[in-house]
Motif scaffolding. Sequence first.
Motif, short mmCIF file in Angstrom:
data_model
loop_
_atom_site.label_atom_id
_atom_site.label_comp_id
_atom_site.label_asym_id
_atom_site.label_seq_id
_atom_site.Cartn_x
_atom_site.Cartn_y
_atom_site.Cartn_z
N ASP A 134 0.83 -1.21 0.00
CA ASP A 134 0.00 0.00 0.00
C ASP A 134 0.87 1.27 0.00
N ALA A 135 1.82 1.27 -0.94
CA ALA A 135 2.63 2.47 -1.14
C ALA A 135 1.74 3.61 -1.64
N TYR A 136 2.19 4.83 -1.43
CA TYR A 136 1.55 6.00 -2.03
C TYR A 136 1.38 5.71 -3.53
N GLY A 137 0.18 5.99 -4.05
CA GLY A 137 -0.13 5.63 -5.43
C GLY A 137 0.88 6.16 -6.44
N GLY A 138 1.31 7.39 -6.24
CA GLY A 138 2.26 8.00 -7.17
C GLY A 138 3.64 7.34 -7.11
N LEU A 150 10.25 1.61 1.91
CA LEU A 150 9.26 1.51 2.99
C LEU A 150 8.48 2.80 3.13
N GLU A 151 7.26 2.62 3.56
CA GLU A 151 6.44 3.76 3.95
C GLU A 151 5.84 3.32 5.26
N THR A 152 5.95 4.08 6.29
CA THR A 152 5.34 3.68 7.56
C THR A 152 5.05 4.91 8.41
N PRO A 153 3.82 5.19 8.77
CA PRO A 153 2.61 4.45 8.40
C PRO A 153 2.33 4.57 6.90
N THR A 154 1.60 3.57 6.38
CA THR A 154 1.30 3.57 4.95
C THR A 154 0.02 4.35 4.66
N ASN A 155 -0.14 4.59 3.40
CA ASN A 155 -1.22 5.42 2.88
C ASN A 155 -2.07 4.56 1.94
N PRO A 189 -10.32 7.38 -1.08
CA PRO A 189 -9.10 6.94 -1.77
C PRO A 189 -9.38 6.16 -3.05
N GLY A 190 -10.40 5.30 -3.02
CA GLY A 190 -10.67 4.45 -4.18
C GLY A 190 -10.90 5.23 -5.46
N ARG A 191 -11.56 6.38 -5.34
CA ARG A 191 -11.86 7.17 -6.54
C ARG A 191 -10.96 8.39 -6.70
N MET A 192 -10.18 8.68 -5.64
CA MET A 192 -9.37 9.91 -5.70
C MET A 192 -7.88 9.57 -5.65
N THR A 193 -7.25 9.65 -4.47
CA THR A 193 -5.78 9.48 -4.40
C THR A 193 -5.30 8.14 -4.93
N HIS A 194 -6.12 7.10 -4.80
CA HIS A 194 -5.65 5.77 -5.17
C HIS A 194 -6.35 5.22 -6.41
N ALA A 195 -6.97 6.11 -7.20
CA ALA A 195 -7.64 5.67 -8.43
C ALA A 195 -6.62 5.03 -9.38
N SER A 196 -5.37 5.52 -9.35
CA SER A 196 -4.37 5.02 -10.30
C SER A 196 -3.94 3.59 -9.98
N ALA A 227 -6.23 1.20 -9.06
CA ALA A 227 -7.38 0.31 -9.23
C ALA A 227 -6.98 -0.85 -10.13
N GLY A 228 -7.42 -2.05 -9.74
CA GLY A 228 -7.13 -3.22 -10.58
C GLY A 228 -5.75 -3.80 -10.36
N THR A 229 -4.93 -3.20 -9.48
CA THR A 229 -3.61 -3.76 -9.16
C THR A 229 -3.66 -4.35 -7.75
N GLU A 230 -2.53 -4.93 -7.34
CA GLU A 230 -2.45 -5.49 -5.98
C GLU A 230 -2.57 -4.40 -4.92
N LEU A 231 -2.47 -3.14 -5.31
CA LEU A 231 -2.51 -2.05 -4.34
C LEU A 231 -3.91 -1.44 -4.18
#
Length: 393
Positions: free
Chosen positions: A104-108, A148-153, A349-356, A358-362
């Motif tokens: 669950d790394a930052y989407g970017g 690493l990212e901790t805490p994760t986003n 997150p699903g539709r905004m920060t993490h839209a990119s 979608a469909g991946t393991e993240l």
Amino acid sequence: MSTDAPLGFSSRAIHVGSEPDPTTGAVVPPIYATSTYKQDGVGGLRGGYEYSRSANPTRTALEDCFASLEGGERAFAFASGLAAEDCIIRSLLSPGDHVVVPTDAYGGTYRLFNRVARPWGIEHSIAKIADVEAVRAAIRPETRMIWLETPTNPLLGIADIAAIAEVAHEAGALVVVDNTFATAYLQNPLALGADVVVHSTTKYSGGHSDVVGGIVVTKAGVTTASGEDVTERIGFHQNAMGAVAGPFDAWLVLRGLKTLAVRMERHCDNAEAIVDFLKGHDGVTAIYYPGLPDQVGHEIAARQMKRFGGMVSFRVKGGEDVAVKVVGETQLWTLGESLGGVESLIEHPGRMTHASVAGTELEVPADLIRLSVGIEDVEDLIADLKQALDRLT
Ligand SMILES: *Cc1c(COP(=O)(O)O)cnc(C)c1O
């Protein structure tokens, strides 16, 4: 003031890099809006300044301060968090190398590895970094970096920095920690064994949602697998690639750092109160906050962080539709991406920060809402969330 002076965090945040200007006595470092510098005869540089891509005094002030706050050898300021990450990747990895990246790394960050670095020959595997054995299993002979990212986003997962650093170093890999969520106030990854720290200073470090920036902090004496000094590599690439922070942006982040400790204490106080409220609301089905004793990784977070931060995520009854409605129905909480500013933000997150992703393991849960808890009066924040959740869940 030397960066190893035995001063506390806020004393360093306010003073390191910001000594009064020697000519005017100005207490705050000026915004040096200049591209070039007069030389006193060829090569006669005043204080080492030659051209502002290479160095600018306002940027130096920020870099010196940040190096002190993270306990690093040097810091390098960039035009964005992703520019800082790109510099780490291109400075420390070569085609054929392999990186372990969090689930669950930052989407970017994931997009940078998957769609920019990979076509240039840098492979990655995704691992649940909350599980040290999963990280160990993902390591290949070509692995040169654990990210690493901790805490994760946005799920606020926790990685054990010290344990993973041990595994990484045994395998000859460097450990990079994205410390954006925790901040230099709550967590210092270099002291826990990490080799490089990166922040999006756009977030808590700047703290006022008025600047985009990034910073890389390196630890003294760290070398790549091929024996090159990490600080020198990053410094060379910062100048050679040129995605530097401009003087005004550097100045804004430097100003933000001065209040980082007091802001973080308030972000943490407010987040804890909001978690208590969410625990008691029957429209909420799950809460993600490292301060919760039943959260996976709580013990590790308690060990490696001073407090648990200002980010809270939760899931609601009724699925994606309800989550999307809730984030649109608050007044004081602003619907928006980003985080870490004084004002509270809410997002899906699903539709905004993490839209990119979608469909991946993240991919993230569709009924998830993420809060960046600001420093307003917490009663007002709770009342606003309550009216939206009461009506919609
Ligand atoms: C925002 C963010 C980034 C990217 O930084 P930018 O300044 O937007 O380029 C990287 N990591 C985390 C954890 C972030 O929140």
